[in-house]
Scaffold this motif. Structure first.
Motif, short mmCIF file in Angstrom:
data_model
loop_
_atom_site.label_atom_id
_atom_site.label_comp_id
_atom_site.label_asym_id
_atom_site.label_seq_id
_atom_site.Cartn_x
_atom_site.Cartn_y
_atom_site.Cartn_z
N GLU A 1 -7.55 -12.59 -1.35
CA GLU A 1 -6.52 -12.63 -0.30
C GLU A 1 -5.11 -12.63 -0.88
OE1 GLU A 1 -9.20 -15.10 2.99
OE2 GLU A 1 -7.78 -16.14 1.70
N SER A 2 -4.95 -13.32 -2.03
CA SER A 2 -3.63 -13.35 -2.66
C SER A 2 -3.18 -11.95 -3.04
CB SER A 2 -3.65 -14.19 -3.94
OG SER A 2 -4.20 -15.43 -3.69
N LEU A 3 -4.11 -11.17 -3.58
CA LEU A 3 -3.78 -9.80 -3.97
C LEU A 3 -3.56 -8.91 -2.75
CD1 LEU A 3 -6.25 -9.36 -6.96
CD2 LEU A 3 -3.82 -9.86 -7.06
N GLU A 4 -4.42 -9.11 -1.75
CA GLU A 4 -4.30 -8.34 -0.50
C GLU A 4 -2.92 -8.60 0.14
OE1 GLU A 4 -6.10 -6.15 1.01
OE2 GLU A 4 -5.57 -6.24 3.14
N PHE A 5 -2.53 -9.86 0.17
CA PHE A 5 -1.23 -10.23 0.73
C PHE A 5 -0.11 -9.51 -0.01
CE2 PHE A 5 2.51 -13.11 0.64
CZ PHE A 5 2.78 -13.16 2.00
N THR B 1 -0.79 1.47 0.83
CA THR B 1 -1.77 1.83 1.86
C THR B 1 -3.14 1.20 1.56
OG1 THR B 1 -2.32 3.82 0.66
CG2 THR B 1 -0.69 4.03 2.41
N LYS B 2 -3.90 1.00 2.62
CA LYS B 2 -5.12 0.21 2.55
C LYS B 2 -6.09 0.70 1.46
CE LYS B 2 -8.74 -1.61 5.53
NZ LYS B 2 -9.18 -1.77 6.91
N GLU B 3 -6.33 1.99 1.44
CA GLU B 3 -7.34 2.51 0.51
C GLU B 3 -6.92 2.28 -0.94
OE1 GLU B 3 -9.72 6.60 -0.36
OE2 GLU B 3 -8.37 6.57 1.36
N VAL B 4 -5.67 2.67 -1.22
CA VAL B 4 -5.12 2.50 -2.57
C VAL B 4 -5.15 1.02 -2.97
CG1 VAL B 4 -3.05 2.79 -3.99
CG2 VAL B 4 -3.64 4.50 -2.27
N ARG B 5 -4.72 0.20 -2.02
CA ARG B 5 -4.63 -1.24 -2.25
C ARG B 5 -6.01 -1.82 -2.61
NH1 ARG B 5 -2.61 -2.83 2.92
NH2 ARG B 5 -4.66 -3.54 3.61
N ARG B 6 -7.00 -1.49 -1.77
CA ARG B 6 -8.33 -2.06 -1.99
C ARG B 6 -8.91 -1.62 -3.33
NH1 ARG B 6 -10.01 -3.86 3.49
NH2 ARG B 6 -8.13 -5.03 3.92
N ASN B 7 -8.70 -0.34 -3.69
CA ASN B 7 -9.21 0.16 -4.97
C ASN B 7 -8.56 -0.56 -6.14
OD1 ASN B 7 -10.98 1.94 -3.86
ND2 ASN B 7 -9.52 3.65 -3.85
N ARG B 8 -7.23 -0.68 -6.06
CA ARG B 8 -6.52 -1.33 -7.16
C ARG B 8 -6.92 -2.78 -7.31
NH1 ARG B 8 -0.28 0.59 -6.71
NH2 ARG B 8 -0.68 2.83 -6.73
N ILE B 9 -7.13 -3.47 -6.18
CA ILE B 9 -7.51 -4.88 -6.24
C ILE B 9 -8.83 -5.02 -6.99
CG2 ILE B 9 -8.25 -6.87 -4.87
CD1 ILE B 9 -6.15 -6.09 -2.78
N GLU B 10 -9.80 -4.17 -6.64
CA GLU B 10 -11.10 -4.22 -7.33
C GLU B 10 -10.92 -4.02 -8.83
OE1 GLU B 10 -13.73 -5.31 -5.93
OE2 GLU B 10 -12.53 -5.36 -4.09
N GLU B 11 -10.12 -2.99 -9.16
CA GLU B 11 -9.91 -2.64 -10.56
C GLU B 11 -9.24 -3.79 -11.31
OE1 GLU B 11 -7.50 0.94 -10.94
OE2 GLU B 11 -6.77 0.12 -12.84
N LEU B 12 -8.20 -4.35 -10.69
CA LEU B 12 -7.46 -5.41 -11.38
C LEU B 12 -8.28 -6.69 -11.52
CD1 LEU B 12 -3.91 -4.79 -9.95
CD2 LEU B 12 -4.54 -4.77 -12.37
#
Lengths: 342, 278
Positions: free
Chosen positions: A110-114, A122-133
């Motif tokens: 949630e911290s990263l999502e925030f 954008t949602k897709e980019v965000r979700r992918n990067r969060i997983e990667e990071l």
């Protein structure tokens, strides 16, 4: 000993500077926190600000990251003027603050999502990067753990991941390993190196000599708001131009006279723990030097030849060690500071 | 339109439902007010005012129903005024730094946090409605289904307007004052006159002139006018008094609350833009 007046060593100004700072000055009321500093950071390098608490490191970071208004001088980051184009600057940088700024009641994910959402990724980019990071900082398993249940090192790694979420040109790290145990420190260093190898320019502040030494391509020594030295770790060490001999004798006063009289070496510091002597070509000169001392019937108790450490560099430029910060109120969170001082 | 303020809202609501003690106290507190103060006072007031008979054909409203509007306003008043503390803690613990170092406009921080305060106020109002019904509060007597629905929407509108204004006011005070203690003092000082110089618990016609004047410029009074208009109708009898509201009265109250919101928003925005957060 007064070394404060020595001219600062400047790095050559290249065209591919990511950060350039001209005549930056900042005052809190009458107190000058940053006193007319100039420096540049090259693309892809690790640049360290080294200095004791209260030297002006955090104030400089706050100015560079748009948190404090520019009073005097000019700062440009990634081609944007900090004063005139703050939002462009904000989009180009990532920041890991000195004190934790993650919400304890959110999970790691949630911290990263925030963070991603307030930077309008954008949602897709965000979700992918969060997983990667999360994978990069080894927190994938902890994605649904509340931040307050993470260890200090994990929290720091989460903040580093957060700083990278926006794919910044420059990542600012303000005292990234303060308060961490040795293992977590090493791990943090590994991440910093890895991130740098991917091409991210790193600007870090630290009061740990070994940290600056191990990580940086360029080190800037800051003291009382002024830059007193600026160069690569190697060039700073050769600014001393010399090796260091740590010497203990039964008559330090007389030994000092003998050494100074020889003309090849100088005593940088004399204290109850012995002498610190700096000289060129230490390994060749040391035998002669010790011989001369012995000729005067002075007993040598202990001798040690070393390449200078950054601590020596600091003593050399300021005339005092980091431990000798005067008139400073100790900070509550300084528990991680031991062990790295002379 | 940029919608990043929804992110701030999302985070705050997440925490509201996650921190159980916060959720629990905020929902139970208004119920206790209604139960303890409402029931005990209403039994006394009914006794005092029992001599006066309502005019024929006019709806007689019991005291509990009359003062339910007061309890709703009191709950919103406290929830919203104290919410500025969140801003202070965010600032103190560095959470605000992440936001102000981002390209997010500061107005979004203000609006996002206020939006979650408004949502909490709406949830609390609904709790009071439901719990009040159990205790004997009777709203929407003699209303058709359509007018009941419209009235509920009207009440929600007034709740939203009052909450926004109070939240902006609280944010401004919280950012200006550095200490939590200072904030608590100011809020207590502010909430007493706001609550008592209003028509929350009693009619204002018989109040001393100064307090009566104060209650005319009190956003709480205007909220309560609207609330009673929508929940009890334009013509009812309570507390020994015959209440008649015209649409004109309600529009004035509506305009007053909108004005209150605009002014407090502008003040809060100016403050948050000027505040140094490092």
């Amino acid at each position: 000993m007064v070394f404060n007046n020595r001219p600062a060593i400047q790095t050559g100004a290249a065209e591919d500077n990511v950060i350039s700072v001209d005549n930056l000055r900042y005052r809190y009321g009458k107190t000058v926190a940053v006193d007319n500093i100039n420096f540049t950071v090259k693309k892809g390098e690790v640049f360290s600000f080294l200095g004791p608490n209260g030297a002006g490191k955090t104030t400089t970071i706050n100015l560079l990251t748009t948190l404090l208004p520019i009073q005097e001088g000019r700062v440009s980051i990634s081609g944007f003027d900090v004063e005139k184009q703050p939002d462009d600057v904000r989009r180009s940088i990532g920041i890991v603050f000195q004190n934790p700024t993650v919400d304890w009641n959110l999970t790691a994910w949630e911290s990263l999502e925030f963070h991603g959402r307030i930077y309008s990724i954008t949602k897709e980019v965000r979700r992918n990067r969060i997983e990667e990071l999360l994978r990069v900082v080894e927190l994938s398993e902890k994605r649904n753990t509340l931040v307050k249940h993470l260890s200090g090192g994990m929290k720091r790694r989460l903040e580093i991941a957060r700083g990278l979420l926006t794919r910044p040109v420059v990542l600012f790290l303000d005292e990234p390993t303060m308060g961490l145990d040795p293992t977590s420190r090493m791990k943090t260093w590994d991440y910093v190196k890895k991130i740098n190898e991917e091409g991210v320019t790193i600007f870090l502040t630290t009061h740990y000599m070994d940290e600056a030494d191990r990580l940086s391509d360029t080190i800037c020594i800051l003291d009382r708001g002024k830059i007193i030295a600026n160069g690569s770790s190697e060039s700073l060490k050769s600014a001393l131009g010399m090796d260091m001999i740590y010497l203990e004798t039964d008559d330090d006063v007389k030994s000092t006279q003998i050494i100074e009289a020889m003309g090849v070496a100088s005593v940088v510091r004399s204290s109850a723990e012995g002498l610190i002597v700096s000289l060129k070509d230490g390994s060749q000169c040391m035998p002669k030097l010790l011989e001369r001392i012995r000729e005067e019937d002075i007993e040598i108790k202990n001798v040690n030849l070393n390449k200078p450490t950054l601590d020596d560099v600091f003593i050399y430029f300021t005339g005092r060690g980091l431990r000798e910060e005067s008139n400073e109120t100790p900070k509550a969170d300084n528990k991680g500071r031991g062990g790295n001082f002379p | 339109m940029r919608t990043e303020f929804l992110t701030i809202f999302w985070r705050d609501m997440l925490k509201f439902f996650r921190i159980r003690s916060m959720l629990f106290t905020s929902l139970v507190q208004p119920a206790i007010w209604l139960a303890l103060y409402g029931l005990s006072m209403s039994s006394n007031f009914e006794l005092l005012t029992s001599g006066a008979a309502p005019p024929p054909g006019v709806l007689a409203v019991n005291y509990l129903t009359f003062m339910a509007a007061g309890v709703v306003s009191l709950t919103i008043l406290f929830t919203c005024l104290y919410s500025g503390i969140t801003l202070q803690f965010d600032k103190e613990f560095g959470l605000m730094k992440e936001m102000v170092a981002s390209p997010l406009p500061r107005s979004h921080i203000l609006i996002g946090l206020s939006l979650s305060g408004v949502t909490k106020s709406l949830i609390q109002s609904i709790v009071i409605f439901l719990f009040g019904y159990v205790l004997g509060v009777r709203f929407f007597e003699g209303f058709t289904l359509a007018s009941t629905v419209l009235s509920i929407l009207g009440i929600f509108l007034f709740v939203v307007l009052l909450a926004f204004g109070l939240l902006f006011l609280s944010s401004m005070i919280a950012l200006k004052l550095e200490s939590h203690e200072g904030l608590q003092g100011v809020i207590t000082l502010l909430s007493l006159p706001l609550f008592f110089a209003s028509n929350a618990l009693y009619p204002i016609t018989s109040l001393p002139v100064v307090i009566r004047m104060a209650s005319y410029v009190n956003p709480l009074s205007h909220f309560i006018n609207g609330f009673r208009y929508f929940s009890l109708g334009s013509d009812f009898y309570a507390f020994g008094m015959h209440y008649i509201f015209s649409s004109y009265d309600i529009l004035i109250s509506l305009a007053f609350l909108i004005g209150f919101d605009v002014i407090t928003y502008l003040l809060a925005l100016r403050t948050i833009k000027k505040t140094k957060i490092v």
